[in-house]
Design a protein around this motif. Structure first.
Motif, PDB file in Angstrom:
ATOM      1  N   ILE A   1      31.330 -38.307  33.108  1.00  0.00           N
ATOM      2  CA  ILE A   1      30.722 -37.582  32.171  1.00  0.00           C
ATOM      3  C   ILE A   1      31.215 -38.052  30.650  1.00  0.00           C
ATOM      4  O   ILE A   1      30.621 -37.869  29.658  1.00  0.00           O
ATOM      5  CB  ILE A   1      30.898 -35.995  32.027  1.00  0.00           C
ATOM      6  CG1 ILE A   1      32.471 -36.104  31.859  1.00  0.00           C
ATOM      7  CG2 ILE A   1      30.527 -35.626  33.674  1.00  0.00           C
ATOM      8  CD1 ILE A   1      32.979 -34.534  31.809  1.00  0.00           C
TER       9      ILE A   1
ATOM     10  N   MET B   1      34.511 -36.530  37.633  1.00  0.00           N
ATOM     11  CA  MET B   1      34.406 -36.067  36.355  1.00  0.00           C
ATOM     12  C   MET B   1      34.573 -37.383  35.209  1.00  0.00           C
ATOM     13  O   MET B   1      34.336 -37.104  34.250  1.00  0.00           O
ATOM     14  CB  MET B   1      35.730 -35.253  36.141  1.00  0.00           C
ATOM     15  CG  MET B   1      35.320 -33.808  36.758  1.00  0.00           C
ATOM     16  SD  MET B   1      34.148 -32.933  36.090  1.00  0.00           S
ATOM     17  CE  MET B   1      34.895 -32.327  34.446  1.00  0.00           C
TER      18      MET B   1
ATOM     19  N   ARG C   1      31.703 -31.740  42.883  1.00  0.00           N
ATOM     20  CA  ARG C   1      32.470 -30.809  42.050  1.00  0.00           C
ATOM     21  C   ARG C   1      32.549 -29.473  42.632  1.00  0.00           C
ATOM     22  O   ARG C   1      33.626 -28.651  42.195  1.00  0.00           O
ATOM     23  CB  ARG C   1      32.169 -30.902  40.515  1.00  0.00           C
ATOM     24  CG  ARG C   1      32.158 -32.091  39.998  1.00  0.00           C
ATOM     25  CD  ARG C   1      31.774 -32.350  38.572  1.00  0.00           C
ATOM     26  NE  ARG C   1      31.357 -33.433  38.078  1.00  0.00           N
ATOM     27  CZ  ARG C   1      30.176 -34.014  37.531  1.00  0.00           C
ATOM     28  NH1 ARG C   1      29.566 -32.768  37.111  1.00  0.00           N
ATOM     29  NH2 ARG C   1      29.937 -35.050  36.972  1.00  0.00           N
ATOM     30  N   ARG C   2      31.492 -29.085  43.241  1.00  0.00           N
ATOM     31  CA  ARG C   2      31.707 -27.830  44.100  1.00  0.00           C
ATOM     32  C   ARG C   2      32.871 -27.575  44.955  1.00  0.00           C
ATOM     33  O   ARG C   2      33.762 -26.814  45.122  1.00  0.00           O
ATOM     34  CB  ARG C   2      30.153 -27.604  44.641  1.00  0.00           C
ATOM     35  CG  ARG C   2      30.103 -26.154  44.217  1.00  0.00           C
ATOM     36  CD  ARG C   2      28.369 -26.143  44.748  1.00  0.00           C
ATOM     37  NE  ARG C   2      27.387 -26.147  43.849  1.00  0.00           N
ATOM     38  CZ  ARG C   2      26.174 -26.715  44.244  1.00  0.00           C
ATOM     39  NH1 ARG C   2      25.813 -27.103  45.357  1.00  0.00           N
ATOM     40  NH2 ARG C   2      25.394 -26.865  42.949  1.00  0.00           N
ATOM     41  N   ASP C   3      32.874 -28.967  45.773  1.00  0.00           N
ATOM     42  CA  ASP C   3      33.727 -28.867  46.875  1.00  0.00           C
ATOM     43  C   ASP C   3      35.341 -29.409  46.456  1.00  0.00           C
ATOM     44  O   ASP C   3      36.217 -29.323  46.987  1.00  0.00           O
ATOM     45  CB  ASP C   3      33.352 -29.763  47.923  1.00  0.00           C
ATOM     46  CG  ASP C   3      32.566 -29.261  48.926  1.00  0.00           C
ATOM     47  OD1 ASP C   3      32.231 -28.079  48.469  1.00  0.00           O
ATOM     48  OD2 ASP C   3      31.833 -29.879  49.858  1.00  0.00           O
TER      49      ASP C   3
ATOM     50  N   ASP D   1      24.916 -35.701  44.788  1.00  0.00           N
ATOM     51  CA  ASP D   1      24.811 -34.837  43.575  1.00  0.00           C
ATOM     52  C   ASP D   1      26.185 -34.803  43.070  1.00  0.00           C
ATOM     53  O   ASP D   1      27.047 -34.147  43.915  1.00  0.00           O
ATOM     54  CB  ASP D   1      23.881 -33.552  44.120  1.00  0.00           C
ATOM     55  CG  ASP D   1      23.959 -32.855  42.567  1.00  0.00           C
ATOM     56  OD1 ASP D   1      24.364 -33.435  41.625  1.00  0.00           O
ATOM     57  OD2 ASP D   1      23.219 -31.837  42.574  1.00  0.00           O
TER      58      ASP D   1
ATOM     59  N   VAL E   1      27.312 -32.566  41.121  1.00  0.00           N
ATOM     60  CA  VAL E   1      27.246 -31.192  41.090  1.00  0.00           C
ATOM     61  C   VAL E   1      27.680 -30.687  42.378  1.00  0.00           C
ATOM     62  O   VAL E   1      28.970 -29.979  42.520  1.00  0.00           O
ATOM     63  CB  VAL E   1      26.235 -30.598  40.512  1.00  0.00           C
ATOM     64  CG1 VAL E   1      26.365 -28.844  40.709  1.00  0.00           C
ATOM     65  CG2 VAL E   1      25.665 -30.788  39.311  1.00  0.00           C
TER      66      VAL E   1
ATOM     67  N   ASP F   1      36.419 -36.463  41.585  1.00  0.00           N
ATOM     68  CA  ASP F   1      35.472 -35.437  41.721  1.00  0.00           C
ATOM     69  C   ASP F   1      34.097 -35.845  40.883  1.00  0.00           C
ATOM     70  O   ASP F   1      33.549 -34.971  40.229  1.00  0.00           O
ATOM     71  CB  ASP F   1      35.948 -34.186  41.423  1.00  0.00           C
ATOM     72  CG  ASP F   1      36.210 -33.851  39.918  1.00  0.00           C
ATOM     73  OD1 ASP F   1      36.593 -34.973  39.548  1.00  0.00           O
ATOM     74  OD2 ASP F   1      36.704 -32.728  39.667  1.00  0.00           O
TER      75      ASP F   1
END
Ligand SMILES: Nc1ncnc2c1ncn2[C@@H]1O[C@H](COP(=O)(O)OP(=O)(O)OP(=O)(O)O)[C@@H](O)[C@H]1O
Ligand SMILES: Nc1ncnc2c1ncn2[C@@H]1O[C@H](COP(=O)(O)OP(=O)(O)OP(=O)(O)O)[C@@H](O)[C@H]1O
Ligand SMILES: [Mg+2]
Ligand SMILES: [Mg+2]
Ligand SMILES: O=P([O-])([O-])[O-]
Lengths: 318, 329, 259, 352, 259
Positions: free
Chosen positions: C56, C53, C84-86, C79, C81, C51
């Motif tokens: 970062i 992550m 990570r929403r999904d 994107d 973002v 995802d």
């Protein structure tokens, strides 16, 4: 490994004395703060005593001589000073607060690492620029440079009482001083909140990002709540510095003793600290008492401001 | 297996998740907001840069003119009007540099140990007691003491103890330490607070006394932060002018004795030169007599002051780096 | 419906350090896939690339492709973002937002998209998510207390509730049960079983019994030596993995099993 | 000590009258900041003949200087105004015997400075009488092309610029001397009491002479007052004396002081206090001037201090001292009519 | 030699909140005692009273007695520092000292007490402790690197090494393996088995198999309801506990076992 000699809980512990001494010293230092503050307060009170216990006629004569007859009582004198002090400081804090938080976030979460390191360094350096230099700069560079802007503001926003014209030229006004103080306190807020923002637990940042938060939402969810009390305490430090700032105000502001919010006009307000510095050299004994009396008021004001701020922080973190 | 326990989902409400699906416009809005805030934050940075760069630029441009070895190696004795001194300069700041360093060092020696120990008391020993709450509130209050009041306090204290009219460098140190103390306590307190409790527990569980836990684990871990806090505190006071005018006085010759005689510091020097504004030249003076010399000296001294601060910062940073602690976040 | 994930030739770096090498794996939709392997072999690292992550962490980057329903997560126009929403995630250490109440913690993700949530909707959602994480009974009377005041196990369950509340397509879990007691673990496992009809689930676990119980597929990661990059040693359906592994390393690892 | 610039070679140093043994020791003074430039020059000159004398002057302000002097911490005080009678009384405690007294050390003209495009930057003066100046500083005249100004300056092309008055914001001897000029010459246009504080709220206030001068420099249309030595390239107002307009000059100020009587209200032994005669009509006299004083004791508890005070004042009031101050600070010398009286007062300092 | 611990009528408070009620337990010397029970029942809390670590939490206090070889730890004249020197502890979350290298971390307990060790002794001690924690092979080449740079599992093993290095009489472990992989867990369990000839060991675990494998005695803690104080429900030797528990609650809890 060979087993060590048997220990039991009855055996005396080494470093016991050091432990006690250290604790004692720590307590003493804590209490010393009380003692020092009490000493400052008592001294101020003692030196200001003639205002209460002394010859009242002489007092009002002193005040008259300070104000050119405008006020004759201590309260009539300190009132406008207090108003001016709070006005200037709050304006400065207002101007710098959002900008500072923005820069702190920029450094801690937005800027590339290398740039951030460089910026951190610059901010730390700026926090260290002495107020007398800001005074020089404000008085000699900013005052003439900012006049066209204030003039523009007064012309187009003059209907707002705050910006009522005509804008003083040169702009040795509350507005200009507030800008200089804002620049002065900006590094303080920035550097403290940056430090706090950098300490935001990675776990919380990741939690926010994993929920699909955008960067700004991550900041809102994880960074700002974590840094809240730090931000408030940084702002208080900054407000403290603004309230007590002497030289920059002294060197820039054209003072006056009015309850006025005409930010763009000269000779409207004066701050307590700058007033003390301006009057102290030529003051006689009773004059010094009067000035110290105003210093005592400033002292009490910072007490109140910090007390309120502390209550806000407590509530927020409860 | 799960027959033993009834499922926790029994009785759970039915949720229509489509209701919460982000709409296109919502996502759009969030992205716009994200970009907007990004822009604002960058803008904040740019806006703040303008005055800050201007301050530095002005000081450097105006200061560099008179900043030379002569300026750094002479004091102001024997400087008359705008005339050149026999050494070919126009006076200098040696005495003020010495004064600034000595007075600030004095203030550090007073306030850093007290401040750190006070923070240790607040974070490590007080158990949310009334006394601690009061002390930390009063530390906040103390940070609001106007520098000029600190000056008055030190002045009167020395007057009472050493007789009227006492003026010396140490008196200035006392005034400055009053201003430094709250900054040291506050920043140190913050730094101690963010030392993870795990570490204290780990150390205590090893049978280490509290004192050693604090000095060897807690303070050690917080050291870089404490150093940078101390530097901030020094920065806070090294440029103080008003309290030093009354406590340390002003003198044109070099005084290396912190405990006796007046002492000039750089900020006071800057202010005094600024107050002179211009110097006079005799009617028949030649081009070596400079009427604007006081302002030029003021800017040059301001630049020296900034450079000293810069060096302090650098030293602090190096110290912080050498002791740097990698803590996980 | 859950979505499938295909990882192709993935190399994962921390700065210059190649932490995991050449991972190829196909994660089936609506199935549970477990990652197992010794400590430090890169299970968490791989999981976090699913995802985005991973990126970062300063300096961290990924080479290769991760396809979510055929769409490369690491394509230029994607994107993170949105990814990570999904794709929801639960971490090894519980990380509730310290300033928020239990209720607000659960709603944190939903609030991002739905500023103004009807109170009744919010209440239902909180109850549903907390029940799913087997936390409802314990906290229903103190939903407005801070989430940080819970015990470690309770906090982790709260984090699961928070991740589930946004109803992701894929759910990544990094040792979600390592801080849970058996009863809570059981509840979470039930939840996973229940959720897989809707979502694709990837779970890192140290507990091979857990993998055997809940996973449809199991990926065994290994590393040749400390300091060397980890890699995907063997990937199979769970029955094969535990009963008849076609890989010597995997067999050795699993036969040393216990617990 | 380290970093000292070798003292400037004492110019024709055979000038000093009494060639007693050289003074040595540490001596402190404090007082008027306006004296700083002169005092620094004097210190350099004094050390030319007394190289072992270490003298420090703290320009903390006249009031603070007198206060410090009255604690006994300093050997002398510099002040822009004479002692008040209660201060004379207080000095009994500090002086070994007798009361402190003031001695004039120099005369300094006060300039009315202005900044006006097309006038001051062209090096031109503006003519004004006392009444016009008073009205400007009282906010009654607000434009540069006001008839009152125009009529006195037929040659100038005065613009329609608003006038911004700049005055001192701190307590100041300069202010008191400046407004006493209005009080004496244009009493009808200046109703305020005499004070060291600026009495009204017209225009802008600035800290110190430097503040006033830099403020005036910053904007078009400003007018202020400042010690002559600080004027620089600003325009100055030519003041009406009798029927003529007199430009500012040190000599003009000296002429006014020569024409000034002693202030009879200043009672006390050895005191020499002048009452500036602002109404002087002497040809070429510039009427806005102040006299700066040094304040000393007739006897000190420490005879070294006494010896120093005596030698210091002797040097300062000597021709050489006056010349030094004139060069370094643009002051006007003391009128020769006072020389004898000053010597008498200085002789009163007991050094045994 | 290990020492015995007897807990009598112990009530444990966090401020006013009674967290654990009336605990009575006899912990045999040179045996391993496991604490099991659902999350939040107070296992960690009880454990921390055995070396007086509980009282460093502000407001926390203990009623009742904890006898170490018959001597009450909570007697007036007992110094908690001395207690903690005798009773070592390993925590749930790894907490190496971030300022110290791996080597210094291991030596911390000895060094911080101002004991001077010859370099060779120190080297031996470091190796012995790290081998015991099954970490030696992984870190022997980088003993001077910071301890914080290790992975989670490695960090926890470092903490075990650190606790072991001071040679305590009693070793308390709060879920020491919850962040470890099976291989490391096995090594730690071996270590525990080895250590019990010298020390008394108390271990909190969620993993009942672990308890069954390594413990001689098992204490089952429970809590009647959330918000109620926890209590010791049943204490028995491990065989009885897992094969033939004489307590209904314990049986229910254990039969729900898995993993
Ligand atoms: N932030 C980081 N920076 C640098 N290296 C890292 C970082 N996080 C992990 N690593 C390294 O990457 C490798 C894989 O670590 P990872 O945490 O993915 O392993 P894991 O299989 O999840 O282990 P565990 O079972 O202990 O959680 C290890 O060698 C580790 O040291
Ligand atoms: N610092 C604290 N302050 C107040 N209450 C606490 C604190 N720590 C724990 N508690 C409470 O004490 C009770 C027992 O907690 P404890 O951590 O001992 O449980 P546990 O059995 O170790 O749980 P877990 O298996 O989740 O670690 C819980 O109700 C918890 O909320
Ligand atoms: Mg992992
Ligand atoms: Mg626990
Ligand atoms: O010298 P002043 O009194 O005008 O400051």
């Amino acid at each position: 490994m060979s087993s060590q000699d048997d220990k039991t809980i009855d055996q005396p512990v080494s470093g016991k004395t050091a432990d006690k001494v250290f604790k004692g010293v720590a307590y003493a230092c804590g209490i010393l703060i009380l003692v020092v503050l009490a000493a400052v307060f008592l001294f101020l009170f003692f030196r200001a005593w003639p205002l209460i216990g002394g010859d009242q006629a002489a007092n009002s004569e002193t005040v008259s001589s300070f104000t050119g007859g405008k006020a004759s009582s201590f309260w009539g004198y300190v009132g406008p000073l207090l108003f001016g002090t709070v006005l200037v400081s709050l304006l400065a804090l207002l101007i710098s607060f959002f900008v500072s938080i923005g820069i702190a976030l920029f450094i801690s979460h937005y800027a590339p690492k290398k740039l951030a390191t460089a910026l951190s360094y610059v901010v730390d350096l700026l926090a260290a620029i002495p107020s007398v230099i800001y005074g020089l700069w404000g008085g000699l560079v900013l005052v003439p440079a900012i006049y066209p802007f204030w003039n523009w503001v007064a012309t187009y926003l003059g209907w707002i009482p705050l910006f009522q014209g005509p804008a003083a030229n040169p702009s040795r006004t509350v507005a200009t001083v507030a800008v200089v103080l804002a620049v002065m306190v900006l590094p303080i807020i920035t550097s403290m909140s940056r430090d706090i923002f950098l300490q935001t637990p990675r776990l919380h940042e990741e939690a926010a990002l994993a929920l699909g938060a955008t960067k700004w939402e991550m900041v809102k969810l994880a960074v700002l709540p974590f840094g809240k009390s730090g931000i408030v305490s940084a702002s208080m430090l900054a407000l403290g510095r603004a309230l007590g700032e002497t030289m920059a105000v002294l060197m820039i502001l054209s003072p006056g003793l009015n309850y006025s919010i005409k930010l763009l006009q000269a000779s409207q307000n004066q701050t307590i600290a700058a007033n003390i510095a301006a009057q102290y050299p030529e003051a006689n004994d009773l004059g010094v008492s009067t000035l110290i009396g105003t210093g005592l008021i400033l002292f009490l004001i910072t007490f109140v401001v910090n007390y309120i701020a502390r209550k806000i922080t407590e509530k927020a973190s409860a | 297996m799960s027959a033993v326990e009834k499922s926790p989902m029994d009785g759970a409400p039915k949720i229509d998740f489509d209701k919460f699906r982000p709409t296109r416009s919502a996502i759009q809005r969030r992205n716009v907001k994200d970009y907007f805030m990004r822009g604002l934050i960058a803008l904040a940075f740019v806006v703040a840069c303008v005055p800050l760069i201007s301050v530095l630029w002005t000081t450097i441009i105006n200061g560099i003119k008179r900043l030379n070895l002569n300026f750094l190696s002479y004091n102001m004795t024997g400087v008359v009007g705008g005339n050149q001194t026999p050494s070919g300069g126009y006076g200098g700041v040696l005495h003020a540099i010495i004064g600034t360093l000595e007075i600030t060092a004095g203030a550090m020696i007073i306030s850093i140990p007290i401040g750190v120990m006070c923070a240790v008391y607040l974070v490590e020993y007080s158990i949310h007691g009334k006394l601690a709450t009061t002390i930390s509130l009063l530390v906040d209050v103390m940070s609001g003491i106007p520098s000029i009041v600190a000056g008055l306090f030190a002045f009167s204290m020395f007057t009472i103890i050493f007789g009227p009219g006492t003026i010396n460098g140490f008196e200035g140190s006392v005034a400055l330490s009053l201003l430094m103390l709250p900054t040291v306590v506050k920043s140190c307190e913050e730094m101690l607070k963010i030392v993870p409790n795990d570490l204290r527990e780990a150390s205590l569980a090893l049978g280490v006394t509290k004192q050693r836990t604090i000095t060897k684990i807690v303070l050690r871990t917080a050291l870089p932060g404490i150093v940078s806090g101390a530097i901030l505190a020094i920065a806070r006071v090294i440029g103080e002018t008003a309290p030093l005018l009354m406590t340390a006085g002003f003198i044109s010759s070099t005084n290396v004795n912190l405990f006796s005689g007046q002492m000039t510091t750089l900020p006071v020097y800057v202010y005094q030169e600024y107050s002179k504004l211009s110097a006079n030249c005799p009617a028949n003076a030649d081009a070596t007599c400079v009427t604007t010399i006081p302002m030029e000296r003021a800017w040059a001294a301001a630049l020296v002051l900034i450079v000293i601060v810069l060096l302090l910062n650098l030293i602090g940073r190096i110290v912080a780096k050498v002791f740097a602690v990698k803590t996980e976040r | 419906m859950g979505q499938r994930i295909d990882v192709n030739h993935e190399n994962i770096y921390y700065g210059d350090f190649l932490a995991v090498e050449d991972v190829n794996i196909n994660i089936e939709p609506n199935k549970v896939t477990a990652f197992i392997g010794p400590s430090g072999c890169g299970k968490s690292t791989v999981l976090r690339t699913l995802d985005r992550m991973h990126e970062i962490i300063p300096g961290a980057h990924v080479e290769g492709e991760v396809l979510l329903e055929g769409k490369n997560l690491y394509a230029k126009d994607v994107d993170p973002v949105a990814v990570r929403r999904d794709v929801g995630m639960v971490f090894q250490r519980p990380n509730p937002f310290p300033t928020m109440s239990i209720r607000e913690n659960v709603l944190a993700g939903v609030r991002l998209n739905n500023k103004h949530l009807a109170k009744s909707d919010a209440d239902d959602l909180v109850e549903w998510a907390l029940r799913g994480a087997n936390l409802w009974e314990e906290v229903k009377d103190r939903l407005d207390n801070p989430g940080i005041g819970l015990s470690g196990g309770q906090q982790q369950r709260l984090c699961i509730a928070r991740a589930v509340a946004v109803h992701p397509q894929v759910l990544l879990m990094d040792e979600p049960c390592s801080a849970l007691d058996p009863i809570s673990t059981l509840a979470v496992e039930d939840l996973i079983n229940e959720l897989k009809s809707d979502y694709t689930i990837v779970i890192v676990t140290h507990n091979m019994q857990q993998a055997a119980r809940i996973a449809d597929f199991t990926a065994f990661f290994n590393l040749k030596a400390v300091g060397q990059p980890g890699h995907l040693e063997y990937f199979a359906d769970t029955t094969t993995m535990f009963n008849n592994p076609q890989n010597e390393e995997a067999e050795r690892y699993i036969s040393g099993r216990f617990g | 000590a380290c970093g000292d610039n070798t003292a400037a070679p004492a110019a024709n140093s055979n000038g000093s009258s009494s060639t007693t043994t050289a003074i040595s020791g540490d001596f402190q003074g404090a007082g008027a900041s306006s004296q700083q430039a002169a005092v620094e020059a004097w210190i350099a000159g004094f050390q030319g003949t007394n190289p072992d004398a270490k003298i420090a002057y703290n320009p903390s302000g006249s009031g603070a200087g007198v206060t410090t002097f009255l604690t006994g911490a300093t050997a002398w005080a510099g002040s822009d105004k004479a002692l008040a009678s209660d201060e004379v009384e207080q000095s009994k405690k500090v002086c070994a015997e007798g009361t402190a007294f003031d001695v004039p050390v120099y005369v300094s003209p006060i300039a009315v400075v202005f900044n006006l495009k097309g006038v001051s930057d062209a090096g031109k003066h503006v003519n004004m009488d006392a009444s016009t100046i008073a009205k400007i500083f009282d906010g009654k005249i607000t434009k540069w092309n006001d008839d009152a100004i125009k009529s006195q300056n037929p040659d100038l092309d005065l613009p329609d610029t608003p006038i911004t008055v700049v005055h001192r914001s701190d307590k100041s001897g300069t202010t008191q001397n400046f407004v006493s000029y209005f009080k004496d010459v244009a009493p009808n246009d200046w109703s305020y009491d005499l004070s060291e504080n600026w009495p009204n709220e017209v225009g802008q206030g600035a800290k110190g002479t430097s503040g006033v001068v830099s403020t005036v420099k910053q904007a078009d249309g400003t007018i202020g007052y400042a010690d002559f030595s600080a004027v620089g390239d600003l325009g100055t107002v030519a003041v009406k004396v009798g029927e003529k307009y007199v430009e500012i000059s040190a000599e003009g100020a000296a002429k006014t002081i020569e024409d000034s009587p002693k202030d009879e209200s200043a009672t006390g032994d050895n005191r020499i206090v002048l009452k500036v005669n602002h109404n002087t009509t002497v040809d070429g006299a510039y009427p806005i001037a102040l006299v700066s004083y040094d304040i000393v004791c007739p006897a000190y508890k420490d005879t070294k201090q006494a010896e120093f005070a005596k030698a210091w004042l002797t040097y300062v009031t000597s021709d050489e001292g006056q010349k030094t101050a004139q060069d370094a600070a643009g002051t006007a010398p003391l009128p020769s009519s006072l020389t004898a009286e000053i010597s008498k007062s200085i002789e009163a300092i007991k050094t045994k």
